[in-house]
Design a protein around this motif. Structure first.
Motif: not given
Ligand code: NAP
Length: 181
Positions: A68-91
């Motif tokens: 049942r968490a297909e949408g929520y889980g996919a959104s938070k997986a994407a959000l975490t990737y987004f945050a980690h990639a931002l961390r690399a770019d903004l360091a």
């Protein structure tokens, strides 16, 4: 602290792609849009010689494929990737990116849940843990540990085992829902 988010569950018998879109639109695109304003503000802070930290509230839910968490889980997986990639770019600019991955927290969002929520913590407890983690300079804040370590351990199992466990949990939860009407 970019915290706003939603959680919409999918009813597989009545599959509706709008559920996936709503989760991704609020949790991923909504957060990304907030950065249109937050990033220039963080850069101005750095220019003044002050510390600048961007906190993104994700979730630990995507570490295991919950039915049942297909949408929520996919959104938070994407959000975490987004945050980690931002961390690399903004360091190089001296802007820190912190990812918060809570388990279950008692809020209006989870008050809607019709299933057991192991290791549920209060909103005050969750806020305290986030503030504590930020004070200690952590860039990954996950809690409560009993829940997040269990999920991490389950998520590290071979995919075949994960699939069997996830299918059995989904089946059990559907049976419980049908019994409870
Ligand atoms: N509670 C948990 O167990 C749990 C676990 C892991 C992660 N999280 C994450 O923690 C964050 C906060 O959740 P919560 O449990 O505190 O939920 P909540 O009580 O429902 O609060 C969600 C907040 O997000 C805002 N929001 C939702 N959709 C929005 C939209 N489209 N545009 C602007 N604002 C919007 C809501 O604003 P309005 O009140 O104006 O609608 C509300 O202030 C979320 O990102 C959630 O995914 C929660």
């Amino acid at each position: 602290i970019l915290n706003a988010g939603t959680c919409e569950y999918l009813e597989i018998a009545n599959y509706d792609s709008a559920v996936i879109e709503n989760n991704i639109s609020t949790n991923v695109v909504g957060t990304a849009r907030c950065l249109d304003i937050a990033l220039p503000a963080l850069r101005r802070t750095v220019a003044k010689g002050q510390p600048a930290t961007l906190v993104i509230v994700s979730s630990s839910a995507w570490w295991f494929p919950f039915g049942r968490a297909e949408g929520y889980g996919a959104s938070k997986a994407a959000l975490t990737y987004f945050a980690h990639a931002l961390r690399a770019d903004l360091a190089p600019e001296g802007i820190d990116v912190v990812v918060v991955s809570p388990g279950f927290v008692k809020t209006p969002l989870t008050d809607r849940n019709d299933f057991p929520m192991p290791f549920l913590v209060s909103a005050e407890d969750a806020a305290g843990r986030i503030v504590n983690g930020l004070r200690k300079g952590r860039n990954e804040i996950a809690f409560p540990k009993r829940f997040t370590w269990t999920l991490k351990a389950l998520g590290a199992l071979p995919q075949g085992l994960i699939d069997r466990m996830a299918a059995s949990m989904s089946h059990k939860s559907r049976n419980e829902q049908e019994t409870n009407g």
